[in-house]
Write a protein that holds these residues in place. Structure first.
Motif, short mmCIF file in Angstrom:
data_model
loop_
_atom_site.label_atom_id
_atom_site.label_comp_id
_atom_site.label_asym_id
_atom_site.label_seq_id
_atom_site.Cartn_x
_atom_site.Cartn_y
_atom_site.Cartn_z
N TYR A 68 21.43 33.15 -1.71
CA TYR A 68 21.69 31.74 -2.05
C TYR A 68 22.91 31.13 -1.34
CZ TYR A 68 18.51 32.99 -5.86
OH TYR A 68 17.43 33.43 -6.59
N GLY A 69 23.64 31.95 -0.60
CA GLY A 69 24.83 31.45 0.05
C GLY A 69 26.09 31.77 -0.74
N SER A 70 27.23 31.65 -0.10
CA SER A 70 28.49 32.06 -0.73
C SER A 70 28.84 31.24 -1.96
CB SER A 70 29.63 31.96 0.29
OG SER A 70 29.79 30.61 0.73
N LEU A 71 28.34 29.99 -2.03
CA LEU A 71 28.62 29.12 -3.18
C LEU A 71 27.37 28.88 -4.02
CD1 LEU A 71 30.94 26.45 -1.48
CD2 LEU A 71 31.61 28.50 -2.76
N GLY A 72 26.34 29.68 -3.80
CA GLY A 72 25.09 29.53 -4.55
C GLY A 72 25.25 29.81 -6.03
N TYR A 73 26.32 30.50 -6.39
CA TYR A 73 26.55 30.80 -7.80
C TYR A 73 26.90 29.55 -8.61
CZ TYR A 73 31.62 30.44 -7.04
OH TYR A 73 32.89 29.99 -6.76
N LYS A 74 27.23 28.46 -7.90
CA LYS A 74 27.56 27.21 -8.59
C LYS A 74 26.33 26.39 -8.97
CE LYS A 74 32.21 26.58 -6.73
NZ LYS A 74 33.16 25.60 -6.13
N GLU A 75 25.16 26.80 -8.47
CA GLU A 75 23.92 26.06 -8.72
C GLU A 75 23.17 26.66 -9.89
OE1 GLU A 75 23.25 23.31 -7.14
OE2 GLU A 75 25.02 23.52 -5.85
N SER A 76 22.94 25.86 -10.92
CA SER A 76 22.26 26.35 -12.12
C SER A 76 20.81 26.77 -11.84
CB SER A 76 22.28 25.29 -13.21
OG SER A 76 21.62 24.12 -12.79
N ALA A 77 20.21 26.21 -10.78
CA ALA A 77 18.83 26.55 -10.43
C ALA A 77 18.69 28.01 -10.04
CB ALA A 77 18.34 25.66 -9.28
N ASN A 78 19.79 28.65 -9.70
CA ASN A 78 19.77 30.05 -9.28
C ASN A 78 19.98 31.01 -10.45
OD1 ASN A 78 19.46 29.10 -6.65
ND2 ASN A 78 21.68 29.10 -6.27
N PHE A 79 19.88 30.47 -11.66
CA PHE A 79 20.08 31.28 -12.87
C PHE A 79 19.02 30.91 -13.91
CE2 PHE A 79 24.06 31.23 -10.65
CZ PHE A 79 24.58 32.51 -10.83
N LEU A 80 18.88 31.76 -14.91
CA LEU A 80 17.86 31.54 -15.95
C LEU A 80 18.19 30.35 -16.84
CD1 LEU A 80 17.07 35.18 -17.18
CD2 LEU A 80 15.49 33.63 -15.99
N SER A 81 19.39 30.35 -17.39
CA SER A 81 19.77 29.34 -18.37
C SER A 81 20.85 28.40 -17.82
CB SER A 81 20.29 30.01 -19.65
OG SER A 81 20.92 29.09 -20.49
#
Length: 250
Positions: A68-81
């Motif tokens: 998802y990229g180095s900052l992909g963790y900031k996108e809620s779409a990349n997580f369940l909830s």
């Protein structure tokens, strides 16, 4: 403090209602030696929990950043909830704000205007928060991250939760001997040959997540500790079944 068993009863007393109703053979020295044993067991577990914590920080950050990229963790779409993801980001920011003495945090604040790639951000969260991050990953991502373990991500999710709980117990000098786990690990049907609410259950799942060299050293150290205090401790109070070593080596 009274050492209690899985039923919540003091393991040294005949009755919880009688002040001096201790079982035969219970002496002050034995209680003292069990306290020392408990201290050493906490220290041993903390050493090997660190291996697992570092391993999962690396696995999660590496896989997620590549996908998802180095900052992909900031996108809620990349997580369940989305709601749990929002809580995670708030807690992460709080940790970053508190980490004023960490050089890598100050470096990213000065040079990158506070933008933290996932492999940096994940270093400031606790083991408990790490387990929550794993739990909130997308199902296929969890599967890929733990694929090499050959254990379902469903169980590893539970195991990380239990181990983060055990780490907190150890870090705050809590008791392990005779303890009933408040957060018990889920176990596959083929591995339910012991009580999953005992300390042995935590030791078992810890062993399943260690690499072979770490596992060998862990079992050697654990065996030496048990033998050193075998005059004072009872294996049943820790939930150890017969042939426990073979279970840890499976």
């Amino acid at each position: 403090m009274c050492f209690k068993n899985s039923a919540g009863l003091c393991i040294f007393k005949k009755s919880n209602y009688e002040i001096d109703s201790f079982q035969k053979g219970i002496t002050f020295r034995r209680i003292k030696m069990i306290y020392i044993f408990d201290q050493k067991l906490r220290s041993l577990l903390m050493n090997y929990l660190e291996y697992i914590e570092i391993e999962f920080r690396s696995r999660i950050a590496y896989y997620h950043s590549h996908k998802y990229g180095s900052l992909g963790y900031k996108e809620s779409a990349n997580f369940l909830s989305e709601s749990k993801h929002e809580i995670f980001l708030k807690q992460l920011q709080q940790q970053i704000d508190r980490s004023r003495s960490e050089l890598f945090v100050m470096h990213h604040k000065r040079k990158y205007k506070g933008e933290f790639p996932f492999w940096v951000a994940i270093e400031v969260i606790s083991f408990g928060e790490l387990s929550k991050v794993f739990r909130n990953l997308l199902k296929n991502d969890k599967k890929e991250i733990v694929k090499s373990y050959k254990i379902s991500s469903y169980y590893i999710e539970s195991w990380l939760h239990t181990l983060s709980y055990i780490r907190n117990v150890c870090a705050h000098y809590g008791r392990l001997y005779g303890k009933r786990l408040v957060i018990a690990p889920m176990l596959p049907g083929s591995e339910r040959s012991f009580n999953n609410k005992t300390v042995f259950a935590a030791i078992y799942i810890l062993s399943r997540l260690l690499h072979i060299e770490e596992l060998t050293n862990f079992i050697t150290s654990l065996n030496a500790l048990l033998e050193q205090y075998e005059t004072y401790i009872t294996y049943g109070d820790l939930g150890f079944p017969e042939k426990w070593e073979s279970l840890l080596l499976r």
